[in-house]
Design a protein around this motif. Structure first.
Motif, PDB file in Angstrom:
ATOM      1  N   UNK A  39     -10.724   2.288  -2.384  1.00 29.46           N
ATOM      2  CA  UNK A  39     -12.220   1.147  -2.482  1.00 29.46           C
ATOM      3  C   UNK A  39     -12.670   1.302  -0.768  1.00 29.46           C
ATOM      4  N   UNK A  40     -12.546   1.141   0.345  1.00 30.16           N
ATOM      5  CA  UNK A  40     -13.423   1.200   1.132  1.00 30.16           C
ATOM      6  C   UNK A  40     -12.551   0.199   2.101  1.00 30.16           C
ATOM      7  N   UNK A  41     -12.083   0.387   3.398  1.00 31.09           N
ATOM      8  CA  UNK A  41     -11.141   0.036   4.141  1.00 31.09           C
ATOM      9  C   UNK A  41     -11.997  -0.205   6.029  1.00 31.09           C
ATOM     10  N   UNK A  42     -11.323  -1.469   6.662  1.00 32.00           N
ATOM     11  CA  UNK A  42     -11.791  -2.072   8.189  1.00 32.00           C
ATOM     12  C   UNK A  42     -12.614  -0.601   8.879  1.00 32.00           C
ATOM     13  N   UNK A  43     -11.807   0.754   8.362  1.00 29.25           N
ATOM     14  CA  UNK A  43     -11.871   1.639   9.351  1.00 29.25           C
ATOM     15  C   UNK A  43     -12.461   2.624   8.713  1.00 29.25           C
ATOM     16  N   UNK A  64       0.929  -1.627  -0.334  1.00 28.29           N
ATOM     17  CA  UNK A  64      -0.029  -0.488  -0.049  1.00 28.29           C
ATOM     18  C   UNK A  64       0.837   0.969  -0.006  1.00 28.29           C
ATOM     19  N   UNK A  65       0.425   2.415  -0.071  1.00 25.89           N
ATOM     20  CA  UNK A  65       1.011   3.731  -0.124  1.00 25.89           C
ATOM     21  C   UNK A  65       1.840   3.333   0.914  1.00 25.89           C
ATOM     22  N   UNK A  66       1.798   3.583   2.554  1.00 26.11           N
ATOM     23  CA  UNK A  66       2.744   3.725   3.243  1.00 26.11           C
ATOM     24  C   UNK A  66       3.520   3.037   3.406  1.00 26.11           C
ATOM     25  N   UNK A  67       3.140   1.686   3.002  1.00 25.42           N
ATOM     26  CA  UNK A  67       4.154   0.101   2.883  1.00 25.42           C
ATOM     27  C   UNK A  67       5.019   0.972   2.097  1.00 25.42           C
ATOM     28  N   UNK A  68       5.263   1.751   0.896  1.00 26.93           N
ATOM     29  CA  UNK A  68       6.205   2.529   0.265  1.00 26.93           C
ATOM     30  C   UNK A  68       7.572   3.247   0.990  1.00 26.93           C
ATOM     31  N   UNK A  69       7.487   3.314   2.671  1.00 25.02           N
ATOM     32  CA  UNK A  69       8.011   4.506   3.293  1.00 25.02           C
ATOM     33  C   UNK A  69       9.524   3.869   2.982  1.00 25.02           C
ATOM     34  N   UNK A 128      -3.966   1.048   7.144  1.00 22.04           N
ATOM     35  CA  UNK A 128      -5.480   0.041   7.784  1.00 22.04           C
ATOM     36  C   UNK A 128      -5.526  -1.098   7.261  1.00 22.04           C
ATOM     37  N   UNK A 129      -6.004  -0.468   5.757  1.00 24.47           N
ATOM     38  CA  UNK A 129      -6.703  -2.313   4.822  1.00 24.47           C
ATOM     39  C   UNK A 129      -4.991  -2.818   5.660  1.00 24.47           C
ATOM     40  N   UNK A 130      -4.404  -2.950   5.385  1.00 22.30           N
ATOM     41  CA  UNK A 130      -2.814  -3.188   5.428  1.00 22.30           C
ATOM     42  C   UNK A 130      -2.994  -4.059   7.199  1.00 22.30           C
ATOM     43  N   UNK A 131      -2.973  -3.128   7.771  1.00 21.54           N
ATOM     44  CA  UNK A 131      -3.097  -3.803   9.030  1.00 21.54           C
ATOM     45  C   UNK A 131      -4.267  -4.411  10.326  1.00 21.54           C
ATOM     46  N   UNK A 132      -5.513  -4.341   9.230  1.00 18.90           N
ATOM     47  CA  UNK A 132      -6.757  -4.465  10.381  1.00 18.90           C
ATOM     48  C   UNK A 132      -7.207  -5.059   9.160  1.00 18.90           C
ATOM     49  N   UNK A 133      -7.199  -5.270   7.944  1.00 17.23           N
ATOM     50  CA  UNK A 133      -7.725  -6.207   7.094  1.00 17.23           C
ATOM     51  C   UNK A 133      -7.222  -7.445   6.399  1.00 17.23           C
ATOM     52  N   UNK A 134      -6.512  -7.514   5.747  1.00 19.61           N
ATOM     53  CA  UNK A 134      -5.811  -8.802   5.408  1.00 19.61           C
ATOM     54  C   UNK A 134      -4.915  -9.028   6.412  1.00 19.61           C
ATOM     55  N   UNK A 135      -3.779  -7.544   7.182  1.00 14.59           N
ATOM     56  CA  UNK A 135      -3.050  -8.450   7.869  1.00 14.59           C
ATOM     57  C   UNK A 135      -3.594  -8.253   9.422  1.00 14.59           C
ATOM     58  N   UNK A 136      -5.034  -8.038   9.653  1.00 13.49           N
ATOM     59  CA  UNK A 136      -5.625  -8.068  11.015  1.00 13.49           C
ATOM     60  C   UNK A 136      -5.380  -9.410  12.012  1.00 13.49           C
ATOM     61  N   UNK A 137      -5.205 -10.362  11.110  1.00 13.57           N
ATOM     62  CA  UNK A 137      -4.776 -11.405  12.185  1.00 13.57           C
ATOM     63  C   UNK A 137      -3.629 -12.020  12.308  1.00 13.57           C
ATOM     64  N   UNK A 138      -2.389 -11.115  11.777  1.00 14.53           N
ATOM     65  CA  UNK A 138      -0.579 -10.624  11.940  1.00 14.53           C
ATOM     66  C   UNK A 138      -0.913  -9.434  13.784  1.00 14.53           C
ATOM     67  N   UNK A 139      -1.497  -8.680  12.569  1.00 14.19           N
ATOM     68  CA  UNK A 139      -1.624  -7.645  13.949  1.00 14.19           C
ATOM     69  C   UNK A 139      -1.990  -7.704  15.415  1.00 14.19           C
ATOM     70  N   UNK A 198       1.464   3.831  12.028  1.00 17.06           N
ATOM     71  CA  UNK A 198       0.310   3.606  11.133  1.00 17.06           C
ATOM     72  C   UNK A 198      -0.509   4.134   9.904  1.00 17.06           C
ATOM     73  N   UNK A 199      -1.051   4.393   9.597  1.00 21.32           N
ATOM     74  CA  UNK A 199      -0.997   5.762   8.522  1.00 21.32           C
ATOM     75  C   UNK A 199      -2.984   5.430   8.253  1.00 21.32           C
TER      76      UNK A 199
END
Lengths: 281, 382
Positions: free
Chosen positions: A137-141, A57-62, A100-111, A125-126
């Motif tokens: 697209x909509x996110x879990x937040x 995702x965008x923030x993950x390019x940092x 937010x999508x990265x951490x809370x949706x697809x990564x929710x379990x790892x988080x 977390x951005x």
């Protein structure tokens, strides 16, 4: 706090050959990156002892733009990768840059499991309420009623409160700010970086292109005003009724505690194993 | 170095246990996993041994996280392994692709059981051959080893680590429920009897700046370990020699992917091992891998007793695949039989290798039982 010029921070920490960044005009990720680098600089941390990890995702390019060791991994999985890095070399300090999508949706379990283990990592977390890189697209937040390309008539699901989720799962330090809470943001990152265990600083960050545009906030200033409207400082929120807090987002420092981190727990476990096997007293 | 099991002598152990001990002797110091039948005993053994050798054993939240964790561990400098079975292996595919793309040395054990889906958790199969080779998306290559005995499970585990380190690539050890749970006599060598290989490290700053380059001309870049001051950026995106993302430049993608595949192709002679029996004068050949090799070997011996000029080719490495060797074999024999515990996966590779030079016939068996020698013989003698 004495603030160095941003040029000084840029020259010291960014990879010049990777610039310019991929971020859109008005994006808040650059600000959060600056807070983080200022926190590192202020604390005088060793650049060679920090590893940046991220998902997709965008923030993950940092991590690509900063001159540190960095692991840009698969969507949502940054904290699982971080677990291997940290347990292999506990001397490394790990910063996870996530969306937010990265951490809370697809990564929710790892988080939640990284938090439960109290993995020694600082998560920045951005939260921009949207999937920016894939086009809004909509996110879990995403708050109820807000629009995204996959909920063009307004989100009908309940959102996650990521900071509260982290508190409940057992994080040692959790704070949430908007990107406009400049000093609080830097101070929180500094605090987070100095603590053992899982620390999270969530930033509500503007995404005028992916998110704002679809929700009648096409520019950063419009999003700033909206953030001012929907956020409530923790101290004030304590005296508010639940119905008054409906649709609001509480900001502030939610938890600051010192449970032992995963590295320390595992080192104790090794000692226990050797003792139980009679290898050492 | 003190080991939590006896070394320098034989022991009577299960395949899963043999893999765990071999991994530790090969230098593995990081294990992440998620329990699944019939691979759980590998994890249980690692959980018992790892803290005693100052290594890490951690139970992750799922198989996706397990591979992620071992990739992270590898970049932090550890030799790292995970183990799973079919359904878990499917979950791992995403990050196996990441390991290929980022050239991360890791070992993944897939103890095959009957599938698809949850299938037959306690029974053996060879249904994951294609998944092991082609499971992740995109153009890629990796190494797949296939043991047929508990001793081989031990030996091939050590080899898996050495190949992973030598070629900076994930290596899949493809065993099955039969080998996993069967007890056999295994020689556990002294550490000094074992040859262990460790990844090439950058010799200087210049090499460290090319973590995905080819400074030695062998296609395998030295690997800069995190925390040693090299400030390496690793990404699953298409990247140039420096590690910088270059996602829309066709030539960068082509150069990267072709090198990753080529570094294994050009070293096939080193990677591929096989064993033969009676092929010198054979009219018919049986080609098998893994647990079925044992029935196939018995079948060939019994066929020869009956006067049938049968020969046997046992494949220890299933990828990279030696298509040329199989073609040469096909030129010498009338027919090749491929007994395997699936609906025909090794068969596809053998048939492609045979290239029409000999007839290739699949002897398929599914349901969880290994072929008996007689089942193979009956098909050969008609």
């Amino acid at each position: 706090m004495y603030l160095k010029s941003s040029y000084e921070i840029r020259d010291k920490y960014l990879r010049k050959d990777m610039l310019p960044t991929i971020f859109c005009p008005g994006c808040g990720i650059g600000s959060v990156l600056q807070f983080t680098l200022r926190a590192i600089d202020d604390l005088g941390l060793n650049q060679d002892e920090i590893v940046w990890v991220s998902g997709i995702g965008c923030s993950s390019r940092v991590p690509g733009f900063v001159n540190f060791d960095g692991l840009h991994t698969t969507h949502g999985r940054a904290l699982a990768f971080a677990t291997g890095i940290k347990l292999t070399n506990p001397d490394l300090r790990i910063i996870a840059f996530m969306g937010d999508g990265d951490a809370a949706a697809i990564g929710g379990n790892h988080f939640i499991h990284a938090i439960r283990r109290n993995l020694d990592v600082t998560v920045i977390l951005i939260n921009n309420f949207t999937y920016g890189m894939t086009g809004g697209q909509v996110a879990p937040t995403t708050l109820k009623g807000l629009k995204g390309t996959t909920a063009p008539y307004g989100q009908f699901e309940n959102p996650f409160d990521i900071a509260q989720l982290a508190v409940a799962a057992g994080a040692n330090y959790v704070a949430r700010w908007t990107v406009f809470n400049y000093l609080q943001g830097i101070n929180s990152v500094k605090k987070a970086l100095q603590k053992e265990g899982f620390t999270l600083v969530e930033f509500l960050s503007p995404c005028p292109i992916g998110f704002g545009r679809r929700n009648r906030m096409k520019t950063s200033p419009e999003l700033i005003r909206w953030y001012q409207e929907i956020t409530v400082p923790l101290a004030k929120a304590k005296n508010m009724k639940p119905e008054e807090l409906e649709g609001k987002i509480v900001i502030g420092e939610f938890v600051d505690r010192d449970r032992p981190g995963l590295v320390r727990e595992y080192q104790e476990y090794i000692k226990r194993a050797k003792k139980m096997m009679g290898w050492e007293g | 170095m003190r080991y939590p099991f006896v070394v320098g002598r034989s022991d009577f152990i299960q395949g899963d246990e043999a893999i765990a001990r071999a991994a530790i002797l090969a230098g593995c110091r990081f294990y992440a996993g998620y329990p699944i039948t019939p691979a759980s005993e590998i994890f249980e053994a690692m959980a018992l041994y790892m803290p005693l050798v100052d290594g890490v054993s951690i139970q992750m939240e799922d198989e996706i996280a397990s591979v992620a964790a071992i990739i992270g561990a590898s970049w932090a400098g550890a030799k790292a392994m995970t183990a799973t079975s079919g359904p878990g292996f499917s979950l791992m595919q995403e990050n196996i692709g990441y390991a290929i793309m980022t050239e991360t040395p890791i070992v993944i054990v897939n103890v095959q059981r009957g599938g698809p889906s949850t299938g037959q958790p306690t029974l053996a199969a060879q249904g994951d051959i294609m998944q092991a080779i082609w499971g992740t998306h995109g153009d890629h290559s990796l190494i797949v080893l296939s043991p047929s005995t508990v001793q081989e499970a031990f030996d091939f585990t050590i080899r898996a680590f050495n190949l992973a380190e030598k070629y900076r690539t994930p290596v899949i050890l493809l065993t099955d429920a039969e080998i996993a749970h069967m007890r056999e006599r295994v020689y556990i060598p002294n550490p000094e009897e074992i040859e262990t290989v460790s990844r090439k490290l950058p010799a200087n700053e210049e090499e460290a700046r090319l973590p995905f380059g080819d400074p030695h001309g062998d296609g395998v870049p030295p690997m800069p370990i995190f925390g040693r001051g090299y400030r390496t950026y690793v990404t699953g995106l298409t990247h140039d020699e420096h590690g910088h993302p270059k996602t829309v430049e066709p030539e960068v993608h082509e150069r990267l992917i072709r090198r990753i595949i080529d570094k294994l192709e050009r070293n096939k002679a080193d990677i591929i091992t096989y064993e033969t029996f009676g092929l010198e004068d054979a009219e018919v050949a049986i080609v098998a891998t893994g647990i079925v090799s044992r029935s196939a070997m018995s079948a060939v011996k019994m066929l020869r007793e009956r006067g049938v000029r049968a020969g046997f080719l046992k494949l220890n490495t299933i990828w990279p695949f030696d298509f040329e060797m199989v073609e040469k074999l096909a030129e010498r024999v009338r027919k090749i039989y491929v007994p395997e515990m699936n609906m025909g996966q090794l068969y596809h590779l053998v048939r492609e290798g045979a290239n029409g030079k000999a007839e290739v016939e699949l002897i398929s068996k599914i349901g969880g039982e290994v072929h008996t020698p007689m089942e193979i013989i009956e098909r050969v003698v008609g």
